[in-house]
Design a protein around this motif. Structure first.
Motif, PDB file in Angstrom:
ATOM      1  N   VAL A 190       1.906 -57.347  -0.869  1.00 19.63           N
ATOM      2  CA  VAL A 190       0.821 -57.383  -1.658  1.00 19.63           C
ATOM      3  C   VAL A 190       0.791 -58.498  -2.374  1.00 19.63           C
ATOM      4  O   VAL A 190      -0.397 -59.069  -2.442  1.00 19.63           O
ATOM      5  N   ALA A 191       1.767 -58.838  -3.160  1.00 21.92           N
ATOM      6  CA  ALA A 191       1.610 -60.137  -3.915  1.00 21.92           C
ATOM      7  C   ALA A 191       1.386 -61.337  -3.049  1.00 21.92           C
ATOM      8  O   ALA A 191       0.258 -62.092  -3.488  1.00 21.92           O
ATOM      9  N   VAL A 192       1.808 -61.452  -1.634  1.00 25.51           N
ATOM     10  CA  VAL A 192       1.365 -62.485  -0.938  1.00 25.51           C
ATOM     11  C   VAL A 192       0.045 -62.714  -0.697  1.00 25.51           C
ATOM     12  O   VAL A 192      -0.709 -63.593  -0.742  1.00 25.51           O
ATOM     13  N   THR A 230      -5.251 -64.968  -1.405  1.00 25.85           N
ATOM     14  CA  THR A 230      -6.614 -64.779  -1.399  1.00 25.85           C
ATOM     15  C   THR A 230      -7.365 -65.948  -2.379  1.00 25.85           C
ATOM     16  O   THR A 230      -8.372 -66.239  -2.077  1.00 25.85           O
ATOM     17  N   ILE A 231      -6.871 -66.436  -3.366  1.00 29.68           N
ATOM     18  CA  ILE A 231      -7.399 -67.143  -4.361  1.00 29.68           C
ATOM     19  C   ILE A 231      -7.657 -68.327  -3.768  1.00 29.68           C
ATOM     20  O   ILE A 231      -8.875 -68.817  -3.808  1.00 29.68           O
ATOM     21  N   VAL A 261     -13.667 -62.878  -7.760  1.00 26.84           N
ATOM     22  CA  VAL A 261     -12.468 -62.375  -6.842  1.00 26.84           C
ATOM     23  C   VAL A 261     -11.304 -63.119  -7.204  1.00 26.84           C
ATOM     24  O   VAL A 261     -10.102 -62.266  -7.275  1.00 26.84           O
ATOM     25  N   ALA A 262     -11.232 -64.128  -7.571  1.00 27.02           N
ATOM     26  CA  ALA A 262      -9.979 -64.997  -7.827  1.00 27.02           C
ATOM     27  C   ALA A 262      -9.503 -64.475  -9.237  1.00 27.02           C
ATOM     28  O   ALA A 262      -8.366 -64.186  -9.553  1.00 27.02           O
ATOM     29  N   ARG A 321     -10.009 -61.407 -10.234  1.00 23.13           N
ATOM     30  CA  ARG A 321      -9.204 -60.121 -10.012  1.00 23.13           C
ATOM     31  C   ARG A 321      -8.060 -60.105  -9.482  1.00 23.13           C
ATOM     32  O   ARG A 321      -7.094 -59.568  -9.503  1.00 23.13           O
ATOM     33  N   GLN A 322      -7.835 -61.171  -8.501  1.00 22.87           N
ATOM     34  CA  GLN A 322      -6.685 -61.394  -7.763  1.00 22.87           C
ATOM     35  C   GLN A 322      -5.425 -62.037  -8.674  1.00 22.87           C
ATOM     36  O   GLN A 322      -4.242 -61.349  -8.815  1.00 22.87           O
ATOM     37  N   LEU A 323      -5.864 -62.738  -9.573  1.00 20.07           N
ATOM     38  CA  LEU A 323      -4.938 -63.140 -10.865  1.00 20.07           C
ATOM     39  C   LEU A 323      -4.488 -61.945 -11.659  1.00 20.07           C
ATOM     40  O   LEU A 323      -3.315 -61.579 -11.907  1.00 20.07           O
ATOM     41  N   ARG A 324      -5.535 -61.131 -12.026  1.00 24.88           N
ATOM     42  CA  ARG A 324      -5.197 -60.056 -12.805  1.00 24.88           C
ATOM     43  C   ARG A 324      -4.380 -58.933 -11.801  1.00 24.88           C
ATOM     44  O   ARG A 324      -3.390 -58.570 -12.464  1.00 24.88           O
ATOM     45  N   ALA A 325      -4.329 -58.930 -10.755  1.00 25.07           N
ATOM     46  CA  ALA A 325      -3.584 -58.006  -9.804  1.00 25.07           C
ATOM     47  C   ALA A 325      -1.839 -58.552  -9.854  1.00 25.07           C
ATOM     48  O   ALA A 325      -1.096 -57.810  -9.926  1.00 25.07           O
ATOM     49  N   LEU A 326      -2.081 -59.889  -9.979  1.00 24.77           N
ATOM     50  CA  LEU A 326      -0.789 -60.515  -9.893  1.00 24.77           C
ATOM     51  C   LEU A 326      -0.213 -60.337 -11.252  1.00 24.77           C
ATOM     52  O   LEU A 326       1.058 -60.217 -11.249  1.00 24.77           O
TER      53      LEU A 326
END
Length: 323
Positions: A38-40, A45-46, A76-77, A79-84
């Protein structure tokens, strides 16, 4: 508030259902490779979305296309940073791997800590105070709520809500950086990460214009969009003044937009997280559904939102599709 509450923190306010003891125990099972995958995906994605949004094809398609593509790429970027960041939070509870904690911490540091500028050990030290001293003067989240007056944030209409966030944004971000406790070198790691995974590929693919455009989009995502998304999320998680137990003072944020954008990786299932911090992100939604179905106390007392500006509800009334 009574003196005893200030000293010892809020009572838990919820009794584990005996009939679900085995289900709760199973929900604590970690899966380091699932979380790593998931992290990868979040990680990769960013650069993909930012390089796509600033590609020569987009730049030659006109200003409307450029603005739309870059805006979507930045969102989107962010969001992905927030996910990380949520996976950094997972690491603070050893939820990457319970059995191989060092491995989990190393993977979390490389894949989630570097792109977001967080040190796992520093974040863990601060965040575990939030859990262990919940509601006391030592609770860093309560300190932030009181300093920024977050419980009086006007959510009645979009304009008032936006103004309220904007007025609190700078002190919030300063407090967030203090909470991380990152050394200057750690705070610079996201910029080095950007140079390696965004600037270098952009330069090799299309030269300095593509590399610079993608880097600028990342800068907006990292310094503006990400803190806004995080602030919206963190200002929605507790209602300290309205409750005297951890269960009642914790708000789950479970609407579709919240789960997709503001609280990724199960971060919105905040009530379950505070009851059982050792349940990893990939088990939270399932345990929430089990408790709704089989535990009357959880179903009747959970406090939650399904819309960002909604006042928290008490007692589950939504259909199962929302859960």
């Amino acid at each position: 508030m009574e003196p005893s509450t200030v000293e010892t923190g809020y009572r838990r306010g919820y009794r584990n259902p005996i009939a679900l003891r085995d289900a709760i125990a199973r929900a604590h099972a970690t899966n380091v490779w699932r979380t790593t995958a998931v992290a990868v995906l979040d990680h990769l994605t960013i650069p993909v979305v930012l390089l796509a949004a600033t590609s020569p094809a987009v730049r030659h398609a006109g200003w409307l296309v450029i603005c739309t593509a870059v805006l979507l790429g930045v969102v989107v970027a962010a969001r992905q940073l927030r996910a990380l960041e949520c996976l950094v939070h997972e690491a603070s509870h050893f939820n990457w791997s319970r059995r191989h904690r060092t491995l989990g911490d190393v993977l979390a540091a490389v894949l989630a800590g570097v792109p977001t500028g967080a040190r796992i050990a520093d974040y863990r030290q601060s965040h575990l105070v939030h859990h262990g001293r919940f509601g006391t003067a030592a609770d860093p989240d309560r300190q932030r709520y009181e300093q920024l007056d977050l419980e009086d944030l006007d959510r009645s209409d979009l304009g008032s809500y936006a103004v309220g966030l904007l007025c609190r944004f700078v002190p919030y971000q300063r407090g967030w950086l203090d909470t991380l406790g990152s050394a200057p070198g750690t705070a610079l790691l996201p910029f080095a990460w950007c140079a390696v995974v965004i600037v270098l590929p952009g330069w090799l693919l299309g030269g300095p214009v593509w590399a610079g455009s993608a880097a600028l989009a990342w800068l907006v995502a990292h310094l503006v969009a990400l803190p806004v998304v995080r602030f919206i999320g963190e200002s929605s998680e507790h209602v300290y003044r309205e409750a005297d137990t951890v269960f009642a003072a914790t708000v789950s944020n479970l609407g579709l937009a919240q789960r997709l954008l503001i609280h990724p990786h199960g971060d919105g299932y905040h009530t379950i997280h505070h009851m059982w911090p050792g349940v990893p992100h990939h088990q939270l939604a399932k345990l929430h559904r089990v408790l709704l179905s089989e535990d009357d106390e959880y179903r009747s007392k959970i406090r939650y939102r399904t819309r960002v500006r909604q006042r928290p509800r008490t007692g589950w009334t939504e259909n199962r599709a929302t859960a």
